[in-house]
Design an enzyme around this catalytic site. Sequence first.
Site, short mmCIF file in Angstrom:
data_model
loop_
_atom_site.label_atom_id
_atom_site.label_comp_id
_atom_site.label_asym_id
_atom_site.label_seq_id
_atom_site.Cartn_x
_atom_site.Cartn_y
_atom_site.Cartn_z
N TYR A 1 -6.40 -2.34 5.97
CA TYR A 1 -7.00 -2.44 7.31
C TYR A 1 -8.52 -2.33 7.30
O TYR A 1 -9.16 -2.51 8.33
CB TYR A 1 -6.38 -1.41 8.26
CG TYR A 1 -5.00 -1.81 8.79
CD1 TYR A 1 -4.41 -3.01 8.40
CD2 TYR A 1 -4.31 -1.00 9.67
CE1 TYR A 1 -3.16 -3.38 8.88
CE2 TYR A 1 -3.05 -1.36 10.16
CZ TYR A 1 -2.48 -2.55 9.75
OH TYR A 1 -1.25 -2.91 10.23
N THR B 1 -7.82 2.80 5.51
CA THR B 1 -8.95 2.50 4.61
C THR B 1 -8.60 1.50 3.52
O THR B 1 -9.44 1.18 2.68
CB THR B 1 -9.47 3.80 3.93
OG1 THR B 1 -8.43 4.32 3.09
CG2 THR B 1 -9.89 4.83 4.96
N GLY B 2 -7.39 1.02 3.51
CA GLY B 2 -6.99 0.02 2.50
C GLY B 2 -6.98 -1.37 3.10
O GLY B 2 -8.02 -1.94 3.46
N GLY C 1 0.81 -1.22 0.00
CA GLY C 1 0.00 0.00 0.00
C GLY C 1 0.84 1.26 0.00
O GLY C 1 1.94 1.32 -0.57
N VAL C 2 0.31 2.27 0.70
CA VAL C 2 1.03 3.55 0.71
C VAL C 2 2.37 3.41 1.44
O VAL C 2 3.37 4.04 1.06
CB VAL C 2 0.16 4.67 1.35
CG1 VAL C 2 -0.08 4.43 2.83
CG2 VAL C 2 0.76 6.05 1.11
N ASP C 3 2.41 2.53 2.43
CA ASP C 3 3.66 2.30 3.17
C ASP C 3 4.73 1.76 2.23
O ASP C 3 5.88 2.22 2.24
CB ASP C 3 3.37 1.27 4.28
CG ASP C 3 4.36 1.30 5.42
OD1 ASP C 3 4.56 0.25 6.04
OD2 ASP C 3 4.95 2.37 5.67
N1 APR Z 1 -0.32 7.67 -2.31
C1 APR Z 1 -1.42 7.99 -1.58
N2 APR Z 1 -2.28 7.07 -1.10
C2 APR Z 1 -2.01 5.77 -1.38
C3 APR Z 1 -0.88 5.36 -2.13
C4 APR Z 1 -0.01 6.38 -2.60
N3 APR Z 1 1.08 6.10 -3.32
N4 APR Z 1 -0.90 4.00 -2.23
C5 APR Z 1 -2.01 3.58 -1.58
N5 APR Z 1 -2.68 4.64 -1.07
C6 APR Z 1 -3.93 4.66 -0.32
C7 APR Z 1 -4.86 3.48 -0.46
O1 APR Z 1 -5.57 3.54 -1.69
C8 APR Z 1 -5.75 3.71 0.76
O2 APR Z 1 -6.77 4.66 0.43
O3 APR Z 1 -3.62 4.69 1.07
C9 APR Z 1 -4.80 4.34 1.80
C10 APR Z 1 -4.40 3.41 2.93
O4 APR Z 1 -4.29 2.08 2.43
P1 APR Z 1 -3.09 1.10 2.89
O5 APR Z 1 -1.84 1.56 2.31
O6 APR Z 1 -3.54 -0.31 2.59
O7 APR Z 1 -2.99 1.31 4.48
P2 APR Z 1 -3.86 0.70 5.67
O8 APR Z 1 -5.25 0.38 5.25
O9 APR Z 1 -3.65 1.65 6.82
O10 APR Z 1 -3.14 -0.69 5.99
C11 APR Z 1 -1.85 -0.65 6.57
O11 APR Z 1 -0.92 -2.18 5.01
O12 APR Z 1 0.88 -1.78 3.66
C12 APR Z 1 0.49 -2.33 4.86
O13 APR Z 1 2.43 -2.00 6.26
C13 APR Z 1 1.09 -1.61 6.04
O14 APR Z 1 0.41 -3.38 7.49
C14 APR Z 1 0.14 -2.06 7.10
C15 APR Z 1 -1.20 -1.99 6.39
#
Ligand code: APR
Length: 167
Positions: free
Chosen positions: A123, A120-121, A32-34
């Site tokens: 999680y 919102t992704g 994801g964003v991480d």
């Molecule tokens: N820029 C902005 N937003 C983004 C990007 C980006 N490059 N990539 C993904 N997103 C958005 C997703 O579309 C979503 O709306 O970030 C939001 C959060 O989604 P996730 O990244 O899945 O984060 P989260 O739901 O908090 O889950 C966290 O996922 O990646 C792992 O290490 C992380 O275990 C943790 C979990």
Amino acid sequence: MPAIEVVLGDITAEDVDAIVTAANESLLGCGGVDGAIHRAAGPRLARAGGALAPCDAGDAVATPAFDLDPPVRHVIHTVGPVWEGGGHGEADTLASCYRRSLAVADEVGARSVAFPAIATGVYGFPPEQAATIAISTISATPTQVERVRLVAFDEATYQLLTTAAQG
Ligand code: APR
């Protein structure tokens, strides 16, 4: 109260002092964003994050931004709640992510901060409720941060954040 802007795009391209990543407690980066932020910041981000781990859900810590382009100087790692139906304090934990991230931004002197739609992704937090929590918490948190950018990665999230920002 900081000015709040809602934008559609990739948070790794934001020109702000600090960008917030939606991490897990290991702070080692994942998907994801991480994953996107760790790829852009390079391997030193995981080493710095790992040295500060574990990070509890709702908490936030800052590291340097390493290979991310200026003016980004800090990555603020926050851990959102895993959605379990809403009866386990998820809303309070998500609000704490925004509150603690602003507090950490103040500690490092960041005056502009970009947030993704935390939790919102992967999680699974309902995005409409998450958007309302983001706007209300940022609006209610005393901070020296002057500019907050809420970066949506898709049109639906952009619309929800825009609607929430319009009150
Ligand atoms: N820029 C902005 N937003 C983004 C990007 C980006 N490059 N990539 C993904 N997103 C958005 C997703 O579309 C979503 O709306 O970030 C939001 C959060 O989604 P996730 O990244 O899945 O984060 P989260 O739901 O908090 O889950 C966290 O996922 O990646 C792992 O290490 C992380 O275990 C943790 C979990």
